[in-house]
Design an enzyme around this catalytic site. Structure first.
Site, PDB file in Angstrom:
ATOM      1  N   ASP A  82       0.850  -1.193   0.000  1.00  0.00           N
ATOM      2  CA  ASP A  82       0.000   0.000   0.000  1.00  0.00           C
ATOM      3  C   ASP A  82       0.893   1.253   0.000  1.00  0.00           C
ATOM      4  O   ASP A  82       1.802   1.364   0.833  1.00  0.00           O
ATOM      5  CB  ASP A  82      -0.860  -0.041   1.278  1.00  0.00           C
ATOM      6  N   ASP A 104       2.832   4.968  -5.443  1.00  0.00           N
ATOM      7  CA  ASP A 104       2.092   6.214  -5.225  1.00  0.00           C
ATOM      8  C   ASP A 104       3.029   7.396  -5.468  1.00  0.00           C
ATOM      9  O   ASP A 104       3.725   7.852  -4.576  1.00  0.00           O
ATOM     10  CB  ASP A 104       1.539   6.244  -3.798  1.00  0.00           C
ATOM     11  N   HIS A 180      -7.467   9.927   4.172  1.00  0.00           N
ATOM     12  CA  HIS A 180      -7.030   8.861   5.071  1.00  0.00           C
ATOM     13  C   HIS A 180      -7.257   9.240   6.534  1.00  0.00           C
ATOM     14  O   HIS A 180      -7.272  10.415   6.880  1.00  0.00           O
ATOM     15  CB  HIS A 180      -5.533   8.594   4.866  1.00  0.00           C
ATOM     16  N   GLY A 181      -7.395   8.243   7.381  1.00  0.00           N
ATOM     17  CA  GLY A 181      -7.462   8.470   8.815  1.00  0.00           C
ATOM     18  C   GLY A 181      -8.882   8.618   9.337  1.00  0.00           C
ATOM     19  O   GLY A 181      -9.871   8.467   8.602  1.00  0.00           O
ATOM     20  N   SER A 217     -12.822   4.246   4.961  1.00  0.00           N
ATOM     21  CA  SER A 217     -13.397   3.881   6.258  1.00  0.00           C
ATOM     22  C   SER A 217     -14.651   4.706   6.525  1.00  0.00           C
ATOM     23  O   SER A 217     -14.727   5.885   6.158  1.00  0.00           O
ATOM     24  CB  SER A 217     -12.368   4.091   7.381  1.00  0.00           C
ATOM     25  N   ASN A 257     -10.346   0.457  -0.044  1.00  0.00           N
ATOM     26  CA  ASN A 257      -9.295   0.398   0.990  1.00  0.00           C
ATOM     27  C   ASN A 257      -9.804   0.806   2.372  1.00  0.00           C
ATOM     28  O   ASN A 257     -10.352   1.901   2.540  1.00  0.00           O
ATOM     29  CB  ASN A 257      -8.174   1.376   0.619  1.00  0.00           C
ATOM     30  N   ILE A 258      -9.552  -0.071   3.331  1.00  0.00           N
ATOM     31  CA  ILE A 258     -10.003   0.193   4.704  1.00  0.00           C
ATOM     32  C   ILE A 258      -8.891  -0.149   5.699  1.00  0.00           C
ATOM     33  O   ILE A 258      -8.362  -1.263   5.689  1.00  0.00           O
ATOM     34  CB  ILE A 258     -11.266  -0.628   5.023  1.00  0.00           C
ATOM     35  N   THR A 260      -8.552   2.433   8.875  1.00  0.00           N
ATOM     36  CA  THR A 260      -8.988   3.115  10.103  1.00  0.00           C
ATOM     37  C   THR A 260     -10.118   2.381  10.831  1.00  0.00           C
ATOM     38  O   THR A 260     -10.107   2.287  12.065  1.00  0.00           O
ATOM     39  CB  THR A 260      -9.436   4.552   9.736  1.00  0.00           C
TER      40      THR A 260
HETATM   41  P1  13P Z   1      -8.846   4.701   5.780  1.00  0.00           P
HETATM   42  O1  13P Z   1      -7.928   5.548   6.606  1.00  0.00           O
HETATM   43  O2  13P Z   1     -10.104   5.442   5.426  1.00  0.00           O
HETATM   44  O3  13P Z   1      -9.132   3.395   6.395  1.00  0.00           O
HETATM   45  O4  13P Z   1      -8.107   4.433   4.388  1.00  0.00           O
HETATM   46  C1  13P Z   1      -7.148   3.421   4.288  1.00  0.00           C
HETATM   47  C2  13P Z   1      -6.415   3.467   2.982  1.00  0.00           C
HETATM   48  O5  13P Z   1      -6.797   4.126   2.036  1.00  0.00           O
HETATM   49  C3  13P Z   1      -5.210   2.646   2.882  1.00  0.00           C
HETATM   50  O6  13P Z   1      -4.536   2.841   1.671  1.00  0.00           O
HETATM   51  O1  G3H Z   2      -3.149   4.803   3.690  1.00  0.00           O
HETATM   52  C1  G3H Z   2      -2.622   4.602   4.772  1.00  0.00           C
HETATM   53  C2  G3H Z   2      -2.948   3.419   5.587  1.00  0.00           C
HETATM   54  O2  G3H Z   2      -3.981   3.721   6.479  1.00  0.00           O
HETATM   55  C3  G3H Z   2      -1.715   2.905   6.261  1.00  0.00           C
HETATM   56  O3  G3H Z   2      -1.476   3.538   7.462  1.00  0.00           O
HETATM   57  O4  G3H Z   2       0.916   4.141   7.093  1.00  0.00           O
HETATM   58  O5  G3H Z   2      -0.092   4.180   9.395  1.00  0.00           O
HETATM   59  O6  G3H Z   2       0.353   2.023   8.232  1.00  0.00           O
HETATM   60  P1  G3H Z   2       0.020   3.469   8.101  1.00  0.00           P
HETATM   61 ZN    ZN Z   3      -4.612   4.822   0.923  1.00  0.00          ZN
END
Ligand code: 13P
Ligand code: G3H
Ligand code: ZN
Length: 328
Positions: A82, A104, A180-181, A217, A257-258, A260
């Site tokens: 990811d 990315d 994100h988050g 999320s 993608n999930i 959070t």
């Molecule tokens: P969330 O923070 O909404 O769960 O998104 C996760 C994500 O996009 C990981 O690439």
């Molecule tokens: O997109 C980001 C994901 O939520 C991964 O989070 O970089 O804290 O592992 P992280």
């Molecule tokens: Zn992401």
């Protein structure tokens, strides 16, 4: 069964009008929660590892844990990087047996994004692995990179065809207003922030490229309430409603993608356990609750995304065969 790429998953999801859940993994309990729910639903699944997860758990552990999940569940599981931010990181994951990587380079200028993505595609495809790229920038936090809302940008539909043609990427992450988050929206998002119209427009221009929705999320209010009830502090916040994700799936989104939501579910369960059992100190007791919370969340998402019952329809095609298909 073995670790598989997402190619057949996406093709079948496209034909069936559903999407694959892609969940971030950092340790054994998270992997077990996600994959035991996938087994229960007979759902194909993508387990994704961020560079932060790789640093936290060590690269060997996560690959071996995912291999264990394949053996235990008998399911087709795609192991995906990811938000890879360099050719070297993507190469290292492909060399470790990942069947899919995301490069990315979305924060770079268009030409640099094209060049770096193309470099990753050449290496990954030669090894049978799938490549996800990104155009447009999401706000929020990924590892140590924090993108402010004002620096984020929606994907421009007029750029997508040229980008996909020149890079040869298999799937494309698009920025449509999610972030994100946990702190995505200060109110329930409506059409002006979450641009499903943009998904439709991009899908119309790129009917054969699988679209990926990051930052998906839903930040369920019940998790926030439970975290607060048991001593946590979380500000008012809203995520992406599941119905909006379902709408996006109707218009070409094949990977959701999930991360959070799993964090919130597990944190709520652990907080509850420790408050209700002040004398408890066996990590297995609270991690079991956390794993169960991840399981329940994932189960409901597989059902909502329409991939229940689809897992056993995916073949275990070896990566070497995938590589020769790319070469043809
Ligand atoms: P969330 O923070 O909404 O769960 O998104 C996760 C994500 O996009 C990981 O690439
Ligand atoms: O997109 C980001 C994901 O939520 C991964 O989070 O970089 O804290 O592992 P992280
Ligand atoms: Zn992401």
């Amino acid at each position: 069964m073995s670790i598989v790429t997402s190619q057949e998953m996406f093709a079948k999801a496209y034909a069936g009008g559903y999407a694959i859940g892609a969940f971030n993994v950092n340790n054994m309990e998270i992997i077990q929660g996600i994959t035991e729910a996938a087994k229960e639903c007979n759902a194909p699944v993508i387990l994704q590892v961020s560079s932060g997860a790789r640093k936290y758990a060590n690269r060997t552990y996560l690959v071996k844990l995912v291999e264990a999940a394949v053996i235990e569940t008998g399911l087709p599981i795609c192991l995906h990087l990811d938000h890879g931010d360099s050719f070297e990181l993507c190469k290292s994951c492909v060399d470790d047996g990942f069947s899919s990587v995301m490069i990315d380079a979305s924060s770079k200028p268009f030409e640099e994004n094209v060049a770096l993505t193309r470099q990753v595609v050449e290496y990954a495809h030669a090894h049978g692995a799938v490549v996800e790229a990104e155009l447009g920038t999401l706000a929020g936090i990924e590892d140590d990179v924090k993108v402010k809302a004002e620096d984020s940008s929606y994907t421009r539909p007029e750029d997508v065809q040229e980008f996909v043609e020149r890079t040869g990427c298999d799937s494309l992450a698009i920025a449509i207003g999610t972030s994100h988050g946990a702190y995505k929206f200060t109110r329930k998002p409506s059409g002006d922030i979450l641009s499903i119209d943009r998904v439709k427009e991009i899908h119309a221009r790129l009917p054969n490229t699988h679209l990926v929705m990051h930052g998906s999320s839903s930040v369920p209010q019940e998790y926030l309430a439970e975290i607060r009830e048991f001593g946590g502090q979380m500000r008012e916040t809203y995520g992406v409603p599941v119905e909006e994700i379902q709408e996006a799936i109707k218009h070409g989104v094949r990977k959701v993608n999930i991360d959070t939501d799993i964090r919130l579910a597990m944190t709520a369960a652990i907080r509850r356990y420790l408050v209700e059992n002040p004398d408890g100190f066996d990590p297995r007791a609270y991690l079991k609750k956390a794993r169960q919370a991840a399981y329940e969340l994932c189960k409901s998402r597989y059902i909502a995304f329409g991939c229940e019952g689809q897992g056993s329809k995916i073949h275990a095609t070896p990566l070497s065969v995938m590589a020769s298909r790319y070469a043809d």
